[in-house]
Design a protein around this motif. Structure first.
Motif, PDB file in Angstrom:
ATOM      1  N   THR A  14       1.025  -1.128  -0.042  1.00 50.57           N
ATOM      2  CA  THR A  14      -0.101   0.092   0.070  1.00 50.57           C
ATOM      3  C   THR A  14       0.837   1.162   0.037  1.00 50.57           C
ATOM      4  N   ASN A  15       0.428   2.367  -0.774  1.00 50.70           N
ATOM      5  CA  ASN A  15       1.175   3.651  -0.474  1.00 50.70           C
ATOM      6  C   ASN A  15       0.149   4.513   0.266  1.00 50.70           C
ATOM      7  N   LEU A  16       0.827   5.593   0.696  1.00 49.72           N
ATOM      8  CA  LEU A  16       0.313   6.494   1.599  1.00 49.72           C
ATOM      9  C   LEU A  16      -1.051   6.814   1.402  1.00 49.72           C
ATOM     10  N   ARG A  20      -4.369   6.305   3.116  1.00 51.59           N
ATOM     11  CA  ARG A  20      -5.253   7.435   3.621  1.00 51.59           C
ATOM     12  C   ARG A  20      -6.585   7.485   3.330  1.00 51.59           C
ATOM     13  N   LEU A  21      -6.949   7.080   1.881  1.00 53.42           N
ATOM     14  CA  LEU A  21      -8.359   6.936   1.507  1.00 53.42           C
ATOM     15  C   LEU A  21      -9.239   5.592   2.320  1.00 53.42           C
ATOM     16  N   ARG A  24      -9.973   6.585   5.797  1.00 53.82           N
ATOM     17  CA  ARG A  24     -11.330   7.445   5.671  1.00 53.82           C
ATOM     18  C   ARG A  24     -12.402   6.542   5.683  1.00 53.82           C
ATOM     19  N   ARG A  25     -12.248   5.698   4.912  1.00 53.78           N
ATOM     20  CA  ARG A  25     -13.600   5.068   4.598  1.00 53.78           C
ATOM     21  C   ARG A  25     -13.746   3.917   5.816  1.00 53.78           C
ATOM     22  N   VAL A  26     -12.665   3.485   6.411  1.00 54.46           N
ATOM     23  CA  VAL A  26     -12.812   2.753   7.868  1.00 54.46           C
ATOM     24  C   VAL A  26     -13.681   3.745   8.897  1.00 54.46           C
ATOM     25  N   THR A  52      -4.330  10.338  13.774  1.00 56.27           N
ATOM     26  CA  THR A  52      -4.691   9.934  12.463  1.00 56.27           C
ATOM     27  C   THR A  52      -6.233  10.255  12.366  1.00 56.27           C
ATOM     28  N   ILE A  53      -6.898   9.572  13.466  1.00 53.18           N
ATOM     29  CA  ILE A  53      -8.432   9.866  13.505  1.00 53.18           C
ATOM     30  C   ILE A  53      -8.647  11.454  13.651  1.00 53.18           C
TER      31      ILE A  53
END
Ligand SMILES: [Zn+2]
Length: 399
Positions: A14-16, A20-21, A24-26, A52-53
């Motif tokens: 995975t890349n950053l 990130r996306l 967001r979905r999580v 992060t949150i």
């Protein structure tokens, strides 16, 4: 839809941006499922760091995808702020394209229907349907902030891209499986577009709006003008390599049976479908069933004959799906009335013995769906919303 959805590239790290996306979905999915959560709840549930949150929540609040509510009262320290999905944070449009009508719905980010239109058509090619689709898009665009539209989901009868089978006979839809078609709608509407077969969209509609709410594994038999199955397995839709998973309509159920438009004989769709019902009533198979009042006495004998022929074919199909998929249940729905589908189920019982016979079953092996006539359009629109919300669906929607 001639391009396979899944690439053959090796699995990559995975890349950053991807991470990130995904995160967001999580976060969105956790809030969608719980209704309301605070940042501390999110940190605990998602195992992401507090920083992060905090970043993701700030971003989503900024985009109006989340609403912040009055802080909870606590004795000391920073009061936690409950967060929920903002229904007006985004909208999606779902189209259910059928042989005789196009149902359009507008869905908000919470999955509530905010608009509905029905357009009459007659076996439209994509080029013929394009102005109708755009009319739907423009109608809904006037209702909501245009920059909040997330995309368009189109559901229509499959199979897609199968040589000699995709557009034949009264149950087919000619000219829709050209990848250029989607590209032209995407360009005209200025929105992402995804396409799914009607049975798959119906399974999603039923999962979100009907009886399949808590199910993790089920098949949805969609009896429209033709017949298809939507597969919801391991808590996600299964579309297949070329998006034709569940296209059971042309499985031969009766060797040397009725000739089919696909050049074979005895396909199940020749027995279990709206088109076959029309034939039993002495009406041409390309007519619109919705134009008829099937409670009229003159149709009773034809319906009875159809049920007598459709039920044994359906019984075989149920046995096949149960053995292949080991589902919690099999649902039946579609464009035929609940009265007719209910009678079909009744007459299909008792089912054959199968791997699904067990004492501890919580649900019947075969039952009627409950999401209603807009099930497919709602499912198509929901797929767009889920692409925004749910980590499970990002792979599905990269078309
Ligand atoms: Zn066939």
């Amino acid at each position: 839809m001639q391009t396979p959805l899944k690439s053959n590239k090796p699995t990559t790290g995975t890349n950053l941006e991807h991470a990130r996306l995904h995160n967001r979905r999580v976060v969105l999915e956790a809030i969608r499922q719980a209704g309301r959560l605070t940042r501390a709840d999110l940190t605990r549930i998602t195992s992401l760091t507090a920083q992060t949150i905090s970043n993701i929540v700030a971003e989503l609040l900024d985009e109006s995808k989340l609403s912040a509510h009055a802080p909870e009262k606590i004795a000391r320290g920073q009061p936690p702020v409950p967060l929920s999905i903002n229904p007006d944070g985004g909208y999606s449009i779902g189209f259910h394209v059928e042989q005789h009508q196009i149902v359009a719905v507008l869905l908000d980010l919470k999955g509530v229907t905010r608009g509905r239109r029905v357009f009459s058509v007659s076996y439209p090619t994509f080029a013929e349907a394009l102005p109708v689709l755009m009319k739907g898009v423009e109608t809904f665009r006037r209702k909501v902030a245009a920059d909040r539209l997330l995309g368009i989901g189109i559901a229509l009868p499959g199979p897609f891209g199968v040589e000699g089978m995709s557009a034949v006979g009264p149950t087919g839809m000619p000219g829709w499986d050209d990848p250029q078609s989607l590209a032209s709608l995407r360009k005209m509407a200025g929105l992402p577009v995804l396409m799914e077969n009607d049975a798959t969209a119906a399974a999603m509609g039923e999962r979100l709006y009907g009886i399949a709410g808590g199910f993790k594994d089920f098949a949805y038999l969609f009896v429209g003008h033709g017949l298809g199955a939507g597969l919801y397995l391991d808590n996600r839709l299964y579309s297949g390599h070329w998006r034709n998973a569940g296209e059971i309509g042309h499985i031969i159920m009766t060797p040397n049976g009725k000739p089919c438009y696909c050049s074979k004989q005895g396909c199940i769709e020749r027995y279990v479908s709206g088109a076959s019902l029309l034939e039993h009533m002495g009406i041409k198979a390309d007519r619109n069933l919705s134009d008829l009042d099937l409670s009229e006495r003159k149709y009773a004998a034809g319906i009875k004959r159809w049920l007598a022929e459709a039920a044994p074919a359906l019984r075989h199909a149920v046995g096949l799906l149960e053995s292949l998929l080991d589902p919690e249940t099999i649902l039946v729905g579609g464009t035929l009335s609940n009265d007719i589908l209910g009678r079909l189920i009744e007459q299909t019982l008792p089912l054959f013995p199968s791997v699904s016979v067990r004492a501890e079953r919580a649900h019947a092996r075969l039952q009627l769906g409950t999401a209603g006539p807009d099930c497919v359009a709602l499912g198509a629109a929901a797929l767009v919303v889920l692409a925004e919300l749910s980590p499970d669906y990002q792979a599905l929607l990269k078309a």
